[in-house]
Enzyme design. Sequence first.
Site, PDB file in Angstrom:
ATOM      1  N   ARG A 190       6.128  45.080  12.746  1.00 28.85           N
ATOM      2  CA  ARG A 190       5.058  44.895  13.734  1.00 28.85           C
ATOM      3  C   ARG A 190       5.540  44.025  14.899  1.00 28.85           C
ATOM      4  O   ARG A 190       5.158  44.228  16.038  1.00 28.85           O
ATOM      5  CB  ARG A 190       3.849  44.252  13.037  1.00 28.85           C
ATOM      6  CG  ARG A 190       2.628  44.190  13.900  1.00 28.85           C
ATOM      7  CD  ARG A 190       1.365  44.111  13.071  1.00 28.85           C
ATOM      8  NE  ARG A 190       1.095  42.778  12.575  1.00 28.85           N
ATOM      9  CZ  ARG A 190       0.090  42.498  11.742  1.00 28.85           C
ATOM     10  NH1 ARG A 190      -0.707  43.453  11.303  1.00 28.85           N
ATOM     11  NH2 ARG A 190      -0.108  41.281  11.329  1.00 28.85           N
ATOM     12  N   LYS A 205      13.753  35.418  10.871  1.00 32.71           N
ATOM     13  CA  LYS A 205      13.859  34.431   9.792  1.00 32.71           C
ATOM     14  C   LYS A 205      12.831  34.849   8.747  1.00 32.71           C
ATOM     15  O   LYS A 205      11.636  34.580   8.883  1.00 32.71           O
ATOM     16  CB  LYS A 205      13.578  33.024  10.350  1.00 32.71           C
ATOM     17  CG  LYS A 205      13.200  31.981   9.311  1.00 32.71           C
ATOM     18  CD  LYS A 205      14.315  31.684   8.337  1.00 32.71           C
ATOM     19  CE  LYS A 205      13.865  30.705   7.268  1.00 32.71           C
ATOM     20  NZ  LYS A 205      13.230  31.361   6.100  1.00 32.71           N
ATOM     21  N   ALA A 207      10.766  35.031   5.119  1.00 34.71           N
ATOM     22  CA  ALA A 207      10.312  34.021   4.154  1.00 34.71           C
ATOM     23  C   ALA A 207      11.357  33.865   3.051  1.00 34.71           C
ATOM     24  O   ALA A 207      12.036  34.828   2.673  1.00 34.71           O
ATOM     25  CB  ALA A 207       8.976  34.451   3.564  1.00 34.71           C
ATOM     26  N   SER A 262       1.134  30.252   7.587  1.00 35.98           N
ATOM     27  CA  SER A 262       0.032  29.292   7.459  1.00 35.98           C
ATOM     28  C   SER A 262      -0.285  28.616   8.791  1.00 35.98           C
ATOM     29  O   SER A 262       0.582  28.467   9.657  1.00 35.98           O
ATOM     30  CB  SER A 262       0.393  28.232   6.420  1.00 35.98           C
ATOM     31  OG  SER A 262       1.368  27.365   6.974  1.00 35.98           O
ATOM     32  N   THR A 263      -1.521  28.179   8.917  1.00 33.13           N
ATOM     33  CA  THR A 263      -1.954  27.474  10.130  1.00 33.13           C
ATOM     34  C   THR A 263      -1.168  26.175  10.287  1.00 33.13           C
ATOM     35  O   THR A 263      -0.766  25.811  11.392  1.00 33.13           O
ATOM     36  CB  THR A 263      -3.468  27.198  10.046  1.00 33.13           C
ATOM     37  OG1 THR A 263      -4.120  28.464   9.887  1.00 33.13           O
ATOM     38  CG2 THR A 263      -4.005  26.527  11.294  1.00 33.13           C
ATOM     39  N   GLU A 283       0.110  34.432  14.176  1.00 34.91           N
ATOM     40  CA  GLU A 283      -0.881  35.084  13.306  1.00 34.91           C
ATOM     41  C   GLU A 283      -1.027  34.171  12.105  1.00 34.91           C
ATOM     42  O   GLU A 283      -0.182  34.172  11.213  1.00 34.91           O
ATOM     43  CB  GLU A 283      -0.374  36.461  12.836  1.00 34.91           C
ATOM     44  CG  GLU A 283      -0.101  37.457  13.937  1.00 34.91           C
ATOM     45  CD  GLU A 283      -1.346  37.906  14.673  1.00 34.91           C
ATOM     46  OE1 GLU A 283      -2.468  37.588  14.232  1.00 34.91           O
ATOM     47  OE2 GLU A 283      -1.188  38.550  15.715  1.00 34.91           O
ATOM     48  N   CYS A 317      -3.780  37.681   4.949  1.00 34.23           N
ATOM     49  CA  CYS A 317      -4.550  36.800   5.852  1.00 34.23           C
ATOM     50  C   CYS A 317      -5.902  37.393   6.187  1.00 34.23           C
ATOM     51  O   CYS A 317      -6.803  36.666   6.607  1.00 34.23           O
ATOM     52  CB  CYS A 317      -3.787  36.592   7.155  1.00 34.23           C
ATOM     53  SG  CYS A 317      -2.190  35.878   6.896  1.00 34.23           S
ATOM     54  N   SER A 475      -6.580  47.369   9.201  1.00 40.82           N
ATOM     55  CA  SER A 475      -5.208  47.293   9.719  1.00 40.82           C
ATOM     56  C   SER A 475      -4.615  48.670   9.978  1.00 40.82           C
ATOM     57  O   SER A 475      -4.708  49.556   9.128  1.00 40.82           O
ATOM     58  CB  SER A 475      -4.319  46.562   8.712  1.00 40.82           C
ATOM     59  OG  SER A 475      -4.842  45.303   8.425  1.00 40.82           O
TER      60      SER A 475
HETATM   61  C1  SIN Z   1      -1.241  39.490   6.896  1.00 37.13           C
HETATM   62  O1  SIN Z   1      -1.751  39.212   5.840  1.00 37.13           O
HETATM   63  O2  SIN Z   1      -0.664  38.619   7.554  1.00 37.13           O
HETATM   64  C2  SIN Z   1      -1.244  40.875   7.476  1.00 37.13           C
HETATM   65  C3  SIN Z   1      -2.197  41.793   6.866  1.00 37.13           C
HETATM   66  C4  SIN Z   1      -2.271  43.131   7.550  1.00 37.13           C
HETATM   67  O3  SIN Z   1      -1.488  43.436   8.454  1.00 37.13           O
HETATM   68  O4  SIN Z   1      -3.155  43.895   7.188  1.00 37.13           O
END
Ligand code: SIN
Length: 513
Positions: A190, A205, A207, A262-263, A283, A317, A475
Amino acid sequence: MVMLQNGKTILRCIIQKKDFLCGIKRPLHHFRFPKDSTYINGKWISAKDGSIFPVSNPADGETLAFVPDCSTVDLDEAINGAHDAFKEWKNTTAKERSYILRKMFNLHMENVGDLAHIITAEVGKPLQESVSEINYGASFLEWFSEEVRRIYGDIVPSPFKNKQMFFIRQPVGVAGIITPWNFPNAMITRKVGAALAAGCTCIIKPAEDTPLSALAFADIADKAGVPPGVINVVTSSRKNTPSIGKKLCESHKVATISFTGSTEVGKMLLMNSASTVKKVSLELGGNAPFIVFNSANVKQAVSGLMASKFRNSGQTCVCTNRILVQDKIHDSFVSELSKAMKNQLIVGNGFDTGVTLGPLINQHAVEKVEGHVKNAIENGANLVIGGKRHSRGGTYFEPTLLTQVTKDMLPFCEETFGPVAAIMKFSTEEEAIEIANSSKSGLAGYFYSEEVAQIVRVAKAIEVGMVGVNEGIISTSEAAFGGIKESGIGREGSRYGIDEYVEMKYICLGGLN
Ligand code: SIN
């Protein structure tokens, strides 16, 4: 069968033990990256100091592979490579970049099985969900292979007879792409799909928990003819990750940072990027409300909730976090939902047939989920289903249903990121909106209603970047994915996704008399 080269398995990175197939459970035919190596500047290389770190399967804790534990010295090499490669890549035509992106899409589609197996091995999600992730991830490459042809500028009517005015959109430069473990392929495609389309070069980078999907992605890029330096992968352990992130933000050679996670970490990256006044797109975490109004179709709402709550074991998320159900429909909704949870959620190893709920990513995740459930019960919530670690042990957690949850309990205050459905009863639309908007987060939100006027009112009133109305899965590559408030800055996917990787230039052409 696993491909062999000089008597050794080609996918040597994943093969530290001969029984690695217990983790991957399928022959991988197409990925060839050498042992202890990552992909920097068009070459498979080890960390300069030779450090490696293990990658394990959350389903059984088994080590799948060792990958380089890169330091900032290795990152420097990637930054310089990406910076040099940008000089040529930015001058490729849109059509040339489109061709390469399309090739990367095709290679994803030809290798769905292998790529999905890598995801299930390192994330634990059920194989069918991993297949969906590859289709989803590949769709961004396809989408941006098409959007790249439409990165238009403007010709502006000039107020002066002797001047012509243009706005053009140019690639920003090197993009630092920091991706999460929950979608180890799709969150790369994406971002990288948009960056490559714009004419940027990338340093990925991945995770710490899921670098193997990133390495497979690099292998695909290499095979698709992406020139050296245009895509680089810097793998690192938890120990080295903060210094890598900081350096990416502070380097003058890196023009933009795109982060999903994470925020807390997002805020740190934003702060670190201030020193170079970098473009940043984030995001971050959500705390999605899911509101079921009295007029809702209960069956539809339950099915939407099952999809939005339990995708990837609740670890996305955009997963529903706070379920608000109006008083008249509350009991029938809870009863239908508990039936659906009992019938549809089959906990197990993602490789096993019929499994719909895999393990959580690690022990830290289990502790968080456990803490949320405990806090809710101690403060008066009613436990309907589950509530504890699963008897399989490891990082499995029982699908859990709580009712009588209140807004001060942890499952409502924070993102749980696990298979816990926490329900609160409400009576008026105003009350539901007030509760939904009381969060600092604003990524996704969902509601179910059959009243047209209410649909329009609530869709406008709810403070989130994305709304699912009578829909639990929103999504897709065509969607402008992103949040407001503390859930982030910028959009991914859609035609707006490219904006994160281009800057506008105003050209004033004078002396035209
Ligand atoms: C995410 O959890 O960061 C992405 C979820 C999605 O693209 O549907």
